[in-house]
Each structure stands twice: as structure tokens, then as C-alpha cells.
Design an enzyme around this catalytic site. Structure first.
Site, short mmCIF file in Angstrom:
data_model
loop_
_atom_site.label_atom_id
_atom_site.label_comp_id
_atom_site.label_asym_id
_atom_site.label_seq_id
_atom_site.Cartn_x
_atom_site.Cartn_y
_atom_site.Cartn_z
N ASP A 80 11.15 4.78 -10.11
CA ASP A 80 10.86 6.06 -10.65
C ASP A 80 9.80 6.75 -9.74
O ASP A 80 8.54 6.62 -9.68
CB ASP A 80 10.39 6.32 -12.02
CG ASP A 80 11.30 7.47 -12.68
OD1 ASP A 80 10.81 8.69 -12.44
OD2 ASP A 80 12.12 7.15 -13.61
N SER A 91 13.74 13.39 -13.33
CA SER A 91 14.44 12.27 -13.94
C SER A 91 15.58 12.55 -14.79
O SER A 91 16.74 11.54 -14.85
CB SER A 91 13.59 11.46 -14.96
OG SER A 91 12.37 10.72 -14.36
N ARG A 99 1.88 19.69 -14.58
CA ARG A 99 2.21 18.26 -14.05
C ARG A 99 3.50 18.66 -13.13
O ARG A 99 3.91 18.04 -12.05
CB ARG A 99 2.88 17.75 -15.42
CG ARG A 99 3.41 16.35 -15.42
CD ARG A 99 3.77 15.60 -16.56
NE ARG A 99 4.36 14.55 -16.63
CZ ARG A 99 3.68 13.24 -16.78
NH1 ARG A 99 2.50 13.24 -16.43
NH2 ARG A 99 4.53 12.04 -16.85
N ASP A 100 4.25 19.73 -13.39
CA ASP A 100 5.42 20.23 -12.42
C ASP A 100 4.83 21.37 -11.71
O ASP A 100 5.65 21.88 -10.68
CB ASP A 100 6.38 20.65 -13.20
CG ASP A 100 7.15 19.68 -14.31
OD1 ASP A 100 6.98 18.22 -13.94
OD2 ASP A 100 7.54 19.88 -15.63
N ARG A 118 15.44 21.06 -21.17
CA ARG A 118 15.34 19.63 -20.98
C ARG A 118 15.45 18.92 -22.26
O ARG A 118 14.34 19.32 -23.08
CB ARG A 118 14.53 19.21 -19.75
CG ARG A 118 14.48 17.87 -19.62
CD ARG A 118 14.00 17.17 -18.65
NE ARG A 118 13.19 15.75 -18.85
CZ ARG A 118 12.70 15.04 -17.73
NH1 ARG A 118 12.89 15.46 -16.49
NH2 ARG A 118 12.18 13.96 -17.90
N ALA A 119 15.91 18.00 -22.32
CA ALA A 119 16.09 17.42 -24.00
C ALA A 119 14.97 16.27 -24.21
O ALA A 119 14.34 16.55 -25.02
CB ALA A 119 17.21 16.43 -23.90
N LYS A 163 10.34 5.54 -19.83
CA LYS A 163 11.51 5.68 -19.05
C LYS A 163 12.65 5.15 -19.75
O LYS A 163 13.67 5.05 -19.10
CB LYS A 163 11.38 5.18 -17.68
CG LYS A 163 10.01 5.67 -16.79
CD LYS A 163 10.32 7.20 -16.29
CE LYS A 163 9.26 7.70 -15.72
NZ LYS A 163 9.48 9.18 -15.39
N ASP A 185 6.06 7.16 -10.60
CA ASP A 185 6.36 8.51 -11.20
C ASP A 185 5.15 8.89 -12.20
O ASP A 185 4.39 9.91 -11.96
CB ASP A 185 7.50 8.56 -11.72
CG ASP A 185 7.75 10.09 -12.49
OD1 ASP A 185 7.84 11.20 -11.57
OD2 ASP A 185 7.70 10.42 -13.68
N HIS A 220 1.97 11.38 -11.41
CA HIS A 220 1.67 12.59 -12.16
C HIS A 220 0.23 12.78 -12.62
O HIS A 220 -0.33 13.86 -12.94
CB HIS A 220 2.49 12.70 -13.60
CG HIS A 220 4.04 13.14 -13.48
ND1 HIS A 220 4.42 14.42 -12.68
CD2 HIS A 220 5.35 12.79 -13.78
CE1 HIS A 220 5.82 14.24 -12.76
NE2 HIS A 220 6.30 13.43 -13.45
N ASP A 236 14.84 7.92 -8.14
CA ASP A 236 15.50 9.01 -8.89
C ASP A 236 15.09 10.53 -8.30
O ASP A 236 15.65 11.65 -8.45
CB ASP A 236 15.44 9.16 -10.33
CG ASP A 236 13.78 9.12 -10.83
OD1 ASP A 236 12.86 8.68 -9.89
OD2 ASP A 236 13.57 9.60 -12.16
N HIS A 237 13.82 10.31 -7.90
CA HIS A 237 13.22 11.60 -7.10
C HIS A 237 11.82 11.22 -6.58
O HIS A 237 11.43 10.11 -6.75
CB HIS A 237 13.06 12.83 -8.14
CG HIS A 237 12.10 12.22 -9.14
ND1 HIS A 237 10.95 12.18 -9.06
CD2 HIS A 237 12.70 11.94 -10.54
CE1 HIS A 237 10.35 11.48 -10.24
NE2 HIS A 237 11.53 11.55 -11.13
N HIS A 272 6.55 16.22 -9.09
CA HIS A 272 7.63 15.43 -8.11
C HIS A 272 7.78 16.24 -6.74
O HIS A 272 6.98 17.38 -6.62
CB HIS A 272 9.13 15.69 -8.89
CG HIS A 272 9.31 15.11 -10.27
ND1 HIS A 272 10.00 15.17 -11.06
CD2 HIS A 272 8.47 14.25 -10.91
CE1 HIS A 272 9.69 14.44 -12.11
NE2 HIS A 272 8.89 13.68 -12.07
O1 LIG Z 1 7.18 13.81 -17.27
C1 LIG Z 1 7.93 14.57 -17.42
O2 LIG Z 1 8.77 15.12 -18.46
C2 LIG Z 1 8.86 14.79 -16.06
C3 LIG Z 1 8.02 15.88 -15.39
O3 LIG Z 1 8.04 16.95 -15.90
O4 LIG Z 1 8.96 13.53 -15.21
P1 LIG Z 1 10.31 12.90 -15.26
O5 LIG Z 1 11.35 13.88 -14.78
O6 LIG Z 1 10.14 11.90 -13.97
O7 LIG Z 1 10.56 12.10 -16.34
MN LIG Z 2 12.05 10.25 -12.62
MN LIG Z 3 8.04 12.63 -13.32
#
Ligand SMILES: O=C(O)[C@@H](CO)OP(=O)(O)O
Ligand SMILES: [Mn+2]
Ligand SMILES: [Mn+2]
Length: 558
Positions: free
Chosen positions: A26, A79, A168-169, A286-287, A362, A430, A434, A471-472, A501
Site C-alpha cells: 500500500d 486506496s 494528509r491529502d 468516500r466511504a 487496510k 502508506d 502519511h 494501489d498508489h 499520496h
Molecule cells: O488514510 C486515508 O484515508 C487515505 C488518505 O486520505 O489513504 P488511503 O487511500 O491509502 O486509505
Molecule cells: Mn492505499
Molecule cells: Mn493512504
């Protein structure tokens, strides 16, 4: 007519004797910047280095932007969309794009979800809760602004925003800028007669946005601040809240981890508690990080923590429905992407057994996202999903995370002979990436490299095959760069950490003692991305790929 899931034997690639392992690293990208800030490059990784050196069995694949259903190629992968593409073999328009379209066409304002919240416009308050940034992974500020303007223009009298700061993003420290931008929009609404304010907030890794039940106390802190108006800190405006909670320049708290705060009036009373009859919109599309707070709002008989007060007659909607199986939430503004005929369905309908494993952070990625956002087993008799509990600390403090435990459990599954497919996700590159901590991220990558070595050797013991991919990107670039790619420094000369990411492609490796020498990567699918992995998986299992999937990346050399 019902869909035909029957898999046909591959015309040239025989079925393996042992299992096929699909291992996801990841946040492990193959970045063009190969300098000291690329933890993937700097780390000592003998296993991955050896894989890169095998001719015709290593390539990179696209993991961002339109290749994974995001609005544009400026969007980094994540992810959710990454595992959706890996598991489904298809590219579907993802949440970010669907919300954009619903706003552009105005469909958002005609749907049942909007009708529900509009019942609160004249006499109650409409609350918007979500991640305030333009990261585009969980939410986007411009979409929030579109909803706010849409509500005010359609008669909402009172609006309150509950903002989770990002870092984070998007770069850490940018929370101040996003609060300013939101305040400007709210001021514009006030001028038009709508009483619109920020009411509460906190950092996304501390308040509200827990996932996969890793730490419910985060959600309780959110409930207390957003609904009850209770938090350890109160301020009279959000910009002061965010700047004060970040602390002095030499010892700042990251935007991700700001404490919960509540905005109060001059008399010290919270300006925006959630009351009977109010409307609540979770504006993330996002969920994963919205499921828990949704349960607290939606379920009357919720008992995971004491809500103290549960507003009567709430009009509660998500930007999307976050879990189609649980129908959670029941009401939403935009229908989520429909991801049909995922690879797991083909597997179970052909009697193929699967073991899927990761740690809590994850776990839903290799199950829920992998299966096209379906919760639970596709077939409990043929699948086993194992979750290793994650630590509850900042991951740079324990960069090995649970990689060794995941490895041990997966080795056991490989050797057990019970499973034809083994699916593993290592969270480290990942989750540690972060944090923006370069040294810890290098360690994370090295740990994963050592774990991959063990797994590959185990697969070889049973004459299996494997795919190793990601995945990225994330760990592959740990510094913010200017347009020319030059690392940016703060005034004190320290590099500005990159916590997000990246846009980098990811590696794709095939191999294993049980893989015939003739099976190699094709050179006629240069644009392949994550969605091309599923077809490849079926081929390595000795089956032709389903016709609806993106093309395979392998062939049997003549
Ligand atoms: O931590 C999360 O929610 C995202 C980044 O916003 O990371 P990932 O898509 O790798 O789960
Ligand atoms: Mn990921
Ligand atoms: Mn991430």
C-alpha cells in the site's frame, strides 16, 4: 438472463499446482524522482530490487486519475479507487466524479436526499460535516461550497459547518487556508440573509474519521463536538481555533491531529449543536471513514458509545450511500458507483477458495473495497478474511506496524493448502508515509521488503505463483516540490514534508516457482493500469479472463 460467471481454462497457460498470491504494497510507487526524499528508492530493498531485474516480469502500471475513475489526471490515486480497480478489473466513475456531475447538472438538488434535507430549510439548521480540503480523496471543498450555495439559494435559513482538518491529502498547515476559503463562502451566504457559520471541528486522525473500527473514541470526540457542542477547546472563530491548536511554529501539531474544538458565542454557548428536526449532511463521498459516524447518526439503538443525547427527527444524509449492503445511510445525495461482477464473484462462483489478510487500517481495503464496496463475505464457505488488529498510535512511532504478523498468518495460509488465492495488503509504506516522517518511512519500506521475501519463498515452497503490486504511490516521495520538481524548504531550511499520496505509477511483478518460463508480460498494453490486474490474475490461475475486464498484461511466449 442471469450473468454467466463460468470461467474457461486458459488456452496456453496451465493452472498452477500451488496457490496464487496477490500482494499489495500500500502506497509504494515507482517515482521518477529518485533522490534522498524517495523512501522507496533510498530504502535497502534487496527483494524488490531483484524482482525489478527480472526481464519481462516487471513493469509499471497507472494508479491515478482517469485510469482509476477519478475526474482528471491531476488526481492522485487512493486506496478506495485503487482497490476497487484491482478487485473489479474495470474502471468506473468514482465518487468524486459522480458528485461533480450531480452538481454540474443540478441533479443533486432534485434527488430524494436533497428533498429530505430541504424539509429543514425554513425552521431548522442544516449541518455539513466532513473533511475540509481539496485533496479529492474523501471530499472536495468546492463540492461543499456548491452544496452550501445550493442550500442557501433554495431557502436554507441556518447553516452550520463542522470541519475536519486534513494535512494528509494536502500539505500540513493548509487547514488555515481552507478555513479562510470556507469563511469567505459563509460570509457571502450571510450577506444573502442565511445565518451560516462554522460550529465545530478537529483533525481528521483524531476526530470523527476513524475507519474499520480501529478507534471508536475518535468518533465519540466528533459526536461530542458536532452534536453536543462539547470539546476540550472552545474558540469564537475557526481560524483562531486552527491556528491556536496547531501551536507555536517550532512545535506544531499536524492538521491531521488537531484536538476537537467547538465555536462558541460571546456568552460561551456553542453556536451550532445539532438539535431535533435539524438536517445533517456528511459531505465526504468516500466511504471508509464515514461508516462509523453514519452509524452513530442513523441507528436509533446505537450503543457503541454513549451519545448522551440523540436528536429526534433528524434528517440525515450522506453525500453518498457508504455501504450498499447495510444501506447506510438510508438517504444520500448522490448514488454511489455501481461496481458489478467483481473478481471475487467469479472466484466463488467457480469454487475457488480465497484467504485475504491485512491489519485493521487496510482490512476493508482487501475485502470491502476489493469486492466493489460490499461488506462481509461473498461466500463464507470459500473465503476466509483475517484482520490483524492495528496499533493505535501514530505509525511513524512503530513503522513495522503489523507486517510481521500479517506475514506469519499469510505463510500459514499458503502452506495450509486450503486456499487457491492468497490476498495480502501491507499498510506500512502508506500509513507511515502519511506521517511525513522520512526516516520512519524508509524503515517501513525495508520491513515490507523483508516480509515480501518471506512470502515469495513460501509460495515457492508449494510451487505457487505471485503478483506483487501496489494501489498508489506515497512513500516514493516525501517532500513537497516546486513545478520543476525541486524539493521545497521551509524558512528554517528544513524540507517541507509531503504527507499525501503521489501521482506515480506503481510496480507490477509476476513470478513464482510454479510459473512456466514462457509466461511473460505483454508489451502491447503500455497504458495498463490497476484495472488490468484482475484479468492477469485469472490468467495466472489458468483461466481466460472475463470478457468485461480490462485486458490482461500477460501471455505465454510462443
Ligand atoms: O488514510 C486515508 O484515508 C487515505 C488518505 O486520505 O489513504 P488511503 O487511500 O491509502 O486509505
Ligand atoms: Mn492505499
Ligand atoms: Mn493512504
Amino acid at each position: 438472463m442471469s450473468f454467466d460467471y463460468k470461467l474457461q481454462p486458459h488456452s496456453t497457460i496451465p493452472a498452477p499446482e500451488g496457490p496464487l498470491m496477490v500482494c499489495i504494497l500500500d502506497g509504494f510507487g515507482e517515482n521518477e524522482f529518485k533522490d534522498e526524499y524517495n523512501a522507496v528508492h533510498v530504502a535497502t530493498t534487496p527483494t524488490i530490487d531483484a524482482l525489478r531485474a527480472v526481464p519481462k516480469r516487471f513493469r509499471t502500471i497507472k494508479a491515478h486519475g482517469t485510469a482509476v475513475g477519478l475526474p482528471s489526471d491531476a488526481d492522485m490515486g487512493n486506496s478506495e479507487v485503487g482497490h476497487n480497480a484491482l478487485g473489479s478489473g474495470q474502471v468506473v466513475d468514482q465518487g468524486a466524479r459522480l458528485v461533480d456531475m450531480a452538481l454540474e447538472t443540478g441533479k443533486m438538488f432534485e434527488g430524494d436526499g436533497w428533498k429530505l434535507i430541504s424539509q429543514a430549510f425554513s425552521k431548522h439548521t442544516v449541518h455539513f460535516i466532513g473533511l475540509l480540503s481539496d485533496g479529492g480523496v474523501h471530499s472536495r471543498a468546492d463540492q461543499l461550497f456548491g452544496c452550501l450555495r445550493g442550500a442557501a439559494a433554495r431557502g436554507a435559513q441556518r447553516i452550520r459547518c463542522h470541519v475536519l482538518t486534513d494535512g494528509r491529502d494536502v500539505p500540513d498547515g493548509s487547514s488555515v487556508k481552507y478555513v479562510e476559503e470556507l469563511e469567505a463562502v459563509l460570509a457571502e451566504l450571510r450577506e444573502k440573509g442565511c445565518d451560516a457559520r462554522i460550529a465545530s471541528g478537529g483533525g481528521r486522525m483524531k476526530v470523527t474519521m476513524d475507519r474499520y473500527e480501529a478507534d471508536w473514541s475518535m468518533v465519540k470526540r466528533g459526536w461530542d463536538a458536532h452534536v453536543l457542542g462539547k470539546a476540550p477547546y472552545t474558540f469564537t472563530d475557526a481560524k483562531t481555533a486552527v491556528t491556536t491548536l496547531r501551536g507555536p511554529e517550532d512545535a506544531t501539531v499536524s492538521d491531521q491531529y488537531l484536538d476537537a474544538f467547538v465555536i462558541v458565542d460571546e456568552a460561551g454557548a456553542p453556536v451550532g449543536t445539532i438539535e431535533d428536526g435539524d438536517a445533517v449532511v456528511l459531505f465526504n463521498f468516500r466511504a471508509d471513514r464515514m461508516v462509523e459516524i453514519s452509524k452513530a447518526f442513523e441507528y436509533q439503538d446505537f450503543t457503541t458509545f454513549d451519545r448522551e443525547r440523540y436528536p429526534v427527527g433528524l434528517r440525515f444524509v450522506g453525500m453518498m450511500q457508504y455501504d450498499g449492503d447495510l444501506k447506510l445511510p438510508a438517504n444520500y445525495l448522490v448514488p454511489p458507483p455501481e461496481i458489478l461482477h467483481v473478481s471475487g464473484e467469479f472466484l466463488v462462483k467457480n469454487g475457488i477458495t480465497t484467504f485475504a489478510c491485512s491489519e485493521t487500517q487496510k482490512f476493508g481495503h482487501v475485502t470491502f473495497f476489493w469486492n466493489g464496496n460490499r461488506s462481509g463475505y461473498l461466500d463464507a464457505k470459500l473465503e476466509q478474511y483475517l484482520e490483524i488488529p492495528s496499533d493505535k498510535i501514530e505509525f511513524n512511532k512503530a513503522p513495522d506496524m503489523k507486517a510481521r504478523e500479517i506475514t506469519a498468518a499469510s505463510k500459514e495460509a499458503i502452506l495450509s493448502g486450503k486456499y487457491k488465492v492468497i490476498r495480502v495488503n501491507f499498510a506500512n509504506p502508506d500509513m507511515v508515509g502519511h506521517t511525513g516522517d522520512l526516516a520512519a518511512t524508509i524503515r517501513a519500506v525495508e520491513t515490507v521488503d523483508a516480509c515480501v521475501k518471506e512470502l515469495l519463498e513460501t509460495v515457492d515452497q508449494v510451487n505457487g505463483r505471485w503478483i506483487v503490486t501496489a494501489d498508489h504511490g506515497n512513500a516514493d516521495d516525501m517532500v513537497q516540490r516546486d513545478k520543476k520538481g525541486k524539493p521545497m524548504k521551509a524558512e528554517d531550511g528544513k524540507p517541507l514534508p509531503l504527507t499525501s499520496h503521489t501521482l506515480a505509477p506503481v510496480p507490477f511483478f509476476i513470478g513464482g516457482k510454479g510459473l512456466p518460463d514462457g509466461v511473460v508480460l505483454r508489451d502491447d498494453v503500455p497504458d495498463a493500469g490497476l484495472a488490468n490486474v484482475a484479468s492477469t490474475t485469472f490468467n495466472l490461475l489458468g483461466y481466460e479472463a472475463p470478457g468485461i475486464y480490462k485486458p490482461t498484461m500477460v501471455q505465454m511466449a510462443a
